[in-house]
Design an enzyme around this catalytic site. Sequence first.
Site, mmCIF file in Angstrom:
data_model
loop_
_atom_site.group_PDB
_atom_site.id
_atom_site.type_symbol
_atom_site.label_atom_id
_atom_site.label_comp_id
_atom_site.label_asym_id
_atom_site.label_seq_id
_atom_site.Cartn_x
_atom_site.Cartn_y
_atom_site.Cartn_z
ATOM 1 N N ASN A 167 51.298 -51.749 52.021
ATOM 2 C CA ASN A 167 50.704 -50.989 53.123
ATOM 3 C C ASN A 167 50.123 -51.869 54.217
ATOM 4 O O ASN A 167 49.763 -51.374 55.279
ATOM 5 C CB ASN A 167 49.617 -50.055 52.594
ATOM 6 C CG ASN A 167 48.588 -50.792 51.767
ATOM 7 O OD1 ASN A 167 48.916 -51.336 50.715
ATOM 8 N ND2 ASN A 167 47.357 -50.833 52.236
ATOM 9 N N GLN A 195 53.698 -45.654 50.861
ATOM 10 C CA GLN A 195 54.152 -46.052 52.204
ATOM 11 C C GLN A 195 55.670 -46.001 52.330
ATOM 12 O O GLN A 195 56.202 -46.050 53.441
ATOM 13 C CB GLN A 195 53.667 -47.483 52.518
ATOM 14 C CG GLN A 195 52.157 -47.624 52.588
ATOM 15 C CD GLN A 195 51.552 -47.029 53.856
ATOM 16 O OE1 GLN A 195 52.241 -46.754 54.841
ATOM 17 N NE2 GLN A 195 50.249 -46.814 53.846
ATOM 18 N N HIS A 217 49.753 -37.189 53.595
ATOM 19 C CA HIS A 217 49.286 -37.556 54.942
ATOM 20 C C HIS A 217 49.942 -38.819 55.484
ATOM 21 O O HIS A 217 49.729 -39.188 56.639
ATOM 22 C CB HIS A 217 47.760 -37.625 55.000
ATOM 23 C CG HIS A 217 47.121 -38.828 54.384
ATOM 24 N ND1 HIS A 217 46.670 -39.879 55.151
ATOM 25 C CD2 HIS A 217 46.838 -39.142 53.106
ATOM 26 C CE1 HIS A 217 46.123 -40.793 54.349
ATOM 27 N NE2 HIS A 217 46.212 -40.372 53.110
ATOM 28 N N CYS A 335 38.122 -50.998 53.820
ATOM 29 C CA CYS A 335 38.028 -50.346 52.518
ATOM 30 C C CYS A 335 37.688 -48.881 52.741
ATOM 31 O O CYS A 335 37.565 -48.424 53.877
ATOM 32 C CB CYS A 335 37.001 -51.026 51.637
ATOM 33 S SG CYS A 335 35.331 -50.796 52.221
HETATM 34 N N1 PLP Z 1 48.538 -46.498 48.019
HETATM 35 C C1 PLP Z 1 48.899 -46.984 49.199
HETATM 36 C C2 PLP Z 1 49.979 -48.031 49.278
HETATM 37 C C3 PLP Z 1 48.290 -46.538 50.374
HETATM 38 O O1 PLP Z 1 48.653 -47.023 51.560
HETATM 39 C C4 PLP Z 1 47.267 -45.549 50.262
HETATM 40 C C5 PLP Z 1 46.537 -45.093 51.458
HETATM 41 O O2 PLP Z 1 46.349 -45.814 52.408
HETATM 42 C C6 PLP Z 1 46.928 -45.055 48.993
HETATM 43 C C7 PLP Z 1 47.586 -45.554 47.894
HETATM 44 C C8 PLP Z 1 45.886 -43.981 48.825
HETATM 45 O O3 PLP Z 1 46.439 -42.773 49.282
HETATM 46 P P1 PLP Z 1 45.584 -41.427 49.518
HETATM 47 O O4 PLP Z 1 44.940 -41.594 50.845
HETATM 48 O O5 PLP Z 1 46.600 -40.340 49.507
HETATM 49 O O6 PLP Z 1 44.634 -41.296 48.385
#
Ligand code: PLP
Length: 397
Positions: A167, A195, A217, A335
Amino acid sequence: MNNYSLPTKQAPVAQRTAVYLDHHATTPVDPRVAEVAIRMMVEEFGNANGVENIHGEHAASAVAEARDKVARLLRAEPDDVYFTSGSTEAIQLAISHSIATHHSPLKIAVSRVEHKAVIDTALRAERLGLAAVTWIEVDEKARLDRSGYKRVLQTGIDLVCVMAANNEVGTIYPVDEIVREAHEHGANVLIDATQAVGRMPIDLEELNAAYVVLSGHKIYSPKGIGALVSPVFERASVFGLQGAHHPTPNVSGIAALGSACELMELEGEAESRRLSQLRDLLQQRLLHLVPGLVVNGDEAARLPHNLHVSAPGALNDVVLSHLRGKVSISTGSACNTGAQEPSHVLRAMRLPHSRIDSCLRMGLGRTTTASDIELAAVQIAQAIHDVRTAFSEDIDV
Ligand code: PLP
């Protein structure tokens, strides 16, 4: 018949006119998806658990249809789709399930560049004595250290946690090989595809991973909906009492997620091609305009909508403040309290401080145009120039 035109209240001007290049953080809801969500809330509002009447039946069939659409995008079985509030909850369920169905402590191998949603969950489990964490290292492009991974597997791992794509820097992981090697050593795999979904092919029939997670989202559906896709998961194994009563499903969110997955299936490939061209243009423009700019991540295997750079000498939080209201980008390492900390991903890649402190993440999306890219390139280059100049003047004083 209702008219679903959006309320006239608009976002503040600065927010409307700023170029949005933070699609890794979140995406706007696609109006087609919003229409589905609104229809489910306003017209087909029945309780999907209460199928004693036509309203309940319609809601239940909307949930079933959405499950089919999520499954179709990932080439998974509809019965393996469990709706959650997003990826974080799906990750927590997957790891909890793995703990509940293995001898304690669960031996988890986690790549150093996983999202905090994985890392924090694994570390919490370790603190509670439920898991023992081993790290899988990465190289300077955030690629997995494959021989290190093989050595880790030989220590008798129960669960491997590797993302499909990063991400922050966008590096894509060879999840098919990772799962195959894990299976050869009797380990299950949790793939965080948050992602990657819709932006690169994911075929769970071939992959056969125990757990895959996704979040609405990130793919133009509303916040607060996601899914765990798993052929092994059972709620009752995790909580014992769960499954005794089924909560009322979030039908509008679920239907919206289904619609978002359907659109990704229809349009994702072409859109990824378009975005990778725009991303390449942005990269080219920034390299031309910003002396000393470096591109982070693996340019040979990178998410199509991702550009992650460092501009040594320009502290990223100051650059972001110069761009406020003009271009929305991020460092990628904030964070969940919103506080910025040095990126654990870039530290795992062992980049020098000058590159970590000056990193900027850009994420393109469905509404991004070529003129957005031109404008953003100029604004970002100007902000970096101004911050570098101010900083060198401070040093001269
Ligand atoms: N995993 C990755 C790679 C992410 O980019 C994110 C959110 O930025 C998450 C997990 C967490 O996702 P959520 O906001 O749906 O809890």
